[in-house]
Design an enzyme around this catalytic site. Structure first.
Site, PDB file in Angstrom:
ATOM      1  N   ASP A  49       0.853  -1.194   0.000  1.00  0.00           N
ATOM      2  CA  ASP A  49       0.000   0.000   0.000  1.00  0.00           C
ATOM      3  C   ASP A  49       0.884   1.238   0.000  1.00  0.00           C
ATOM      4  O   ASP A  49       0.755   2.127   0.849  1.00  0.00           O
ATOM      5  CB  ASP A  49      -0.913  -0.011   1.227  1.00  0.00           C
ATOM      6  CG  ASP A  49      -2.045   1.004   1.125  1.00  0.00           C
ATOM      7  OD1 ASP A  49      -2.420   1.365  -0.007  1.00  0.00           O
ATOM      8  OD2 ASP A  49      -2.551   1.438   2.176  1.00  0.00           O
ATOM      9  N   ASN A  62       1.858   6.897   3.116  1.00  0.00           N
ATOM     10  CA  ASN A  62       2.677   5.939   3.858  1.00  0.00           C
ATOM     11  C   ASN A  62       4.173   6.165   3.662  1.00  0.00           C
ATOM     12  O   ASN A  62       4.991   5.314   4.021  1.00  0.00           O
ATOM     13  CB  ASN A  62       2.313   4.499   3.471  1.00  0.00           C
ATOM     14  CG  ASN A  62       1.012   4.056   4.106  1.00  0.00           C
ATOM     15  OD1 ASN A  62       0.630   4.565   5.155  1.00  0.00           O
ATOM     16  ND2 ASN A  62       0.318   3.123   3.476  1.00  0.00           N
ATOM     17  N   ASP A  81       3.603   1.812   8.043  1.00  0.00           N
ATOM     18  CA  ASP A  81       2.349   1.085   7.860  1.00  0.00           C
ATOM     19  C   ASP A  81       2.449  -0.040   6.826  1.00  0.00           C
ATOM     20  O   ASP A  81       2.027   0.098   5.677  1.00  0.00           O
ATOM     21  CB  ASP A  81       1.218   2.044   7.471  1.00  0.00           C
ATOM     22  CG  ASP A  81      -0.145   1.378   7.628  1.00  0.00           C
ATOM     23  OD1 ASP A  81      -0.198   0.214   8.072  1.00  0.00           O
ATOM     24  OD2 ASP A  81      -1.152   2.024   7.290  1.00  0.00           O
TER      25      ASP A  81
END
EC number: 2.7.11.1
Length: 315
Positions: A202, A207, A219
């Site tokens: 992701d 992030n 994350d």
């Protein structure tokens, strides 16, 4: 804690008690951070820097899958990559308190990267390539894969089973999602087998936190197995940006240009998954507050139009 309100009993006092159970001394300062899938707090500590406490959504990942995520982050950190890995207490990174699973990480601040700056894009490309060198060394055993079942078919069923989708749009939604799924499958089949490896999963700008010393990645909650391009395309807004990312990437790892043809399929999968994620989590009281538009018919009408547009791009 119930299935309908999984975080109902996660009070500030419980957060502080969980951090105290690790032998740390909270000073009472709590800041809830922007997170919906899990619950994340910044916790101030006496005389030392704050920590980030992440409380995992019950039932989403197995204990083994979470520990595997932690181990991957630590493996990257051990290779001197700028990754924020969970802290270990008595040899454990996955902790439990009063029915909740949680982890603590150091707080690392920063700002969003400037995706128009070619030097920053090249820097990110170099770091992601180094992450992928590590990620290709061994497979995940317990974590999921970036595939149509996870990203298309399960979210599609979640939408169709939800009261959010207006009854008048159910037939049209099923047709649009099925058409897009077929287009995604056809694109993947045309490209053929693509090398799979452990990914951040992701890697969007939120992030990646940038400081004067450079970027660091946070994350890894969506870490999974998939193609290398998954960690690249969300950081590159156009062809110029992708060229810069790949220029940096190729300094440390080869890249198969054929994977670029996967980007429209990956973008479509993410959009399908987003709607399914909201539908599946609507029982969580935080979701109607954060995503009120999903209760409006006009949002679903636009979503259907977007699905057809994505299918047009792939066909």
């Amino acid at each position: 804690m119930t299935a309908d309100a999984p975080y109902a009993s996660l009070t500030p006092d419980l957060v502080l008690d969980a951090v105290s159970a690790c032998g740390l001394w909270p000073d009472g300062r709590l800041l809830a951070l922007n997170s919906y899938e899990n619950r994340v707090w910044q916790v101030g500590l006496e005389e030392i820097s704050p920590v980030i406490a992440k409380f995992y959504r019950p039932g989403r990942w197995s204990d083994a899958a979470i520990v595997e995520e932690h181990a991957f982050a630590q493996e990257l950190a051990d290779a001197e990559l700028p990754v924020v890995a969970p802290l270990a207490f008595a040899g454990h990174t996955l902790l439990q308190h009063d029915g909740f699973r949680y982890a603590l990480t150091p707080r690392r601040g920063g700002r969003a990267p400037e995706l128009e700056a070619l030097d920053q894009l090249q820097w990110l490309g170099r770091l992601i390539a180094r992450m992928h060198v590590i990620g290709a060394r061994a497979p995940f055993v317990h974590r999921g894969r970036l595939d149509r079942d996870t990203m298309v078919q399960q979210p599609m069923l979640a939408v169709l089973g939800s009261l959010l989708l207006p009854t008048s749009l159910q037939t049209n939604y099923r047709a649009a999602a099925t058409r897009l799924d077929a287009a995604i499958a056809a694109r993947m089949e045309a490209i053929g087998p693509v090398r799979q490896l452990r990914l951040h999963g992701d890697c969007h700008p939120g992030n990646v936190l940038w400081t004067d010393a450079g970027p660091h990645f946070v994350d890894f909650d969506d870490a999974r197995t998939g193609p290398a391009v998954q960690d690249l395309w969300m950081l590159a807004n156009d062809e110029r940006a992708m060229k810069a990312v790949l220029e940096g990437y190729r300094q440390f790892r080869d890249f198969d240009d054929g994977e670029l043809l996967l980007i429209p399929a990956l973008r479509a999968m993410r959009q399908l998954h987003y709607a399914g994620w909201i539908a599946a989590r609507w029982h969580d009281p935080a979701f109607p507050i954060a995503f009120p538009f999903a209760a409006e018919s006009r949002w679903w009408e636009q979503h259907l139009a977007d699905l057809h547009e994505l299918a047009d791009e792939l066909e």
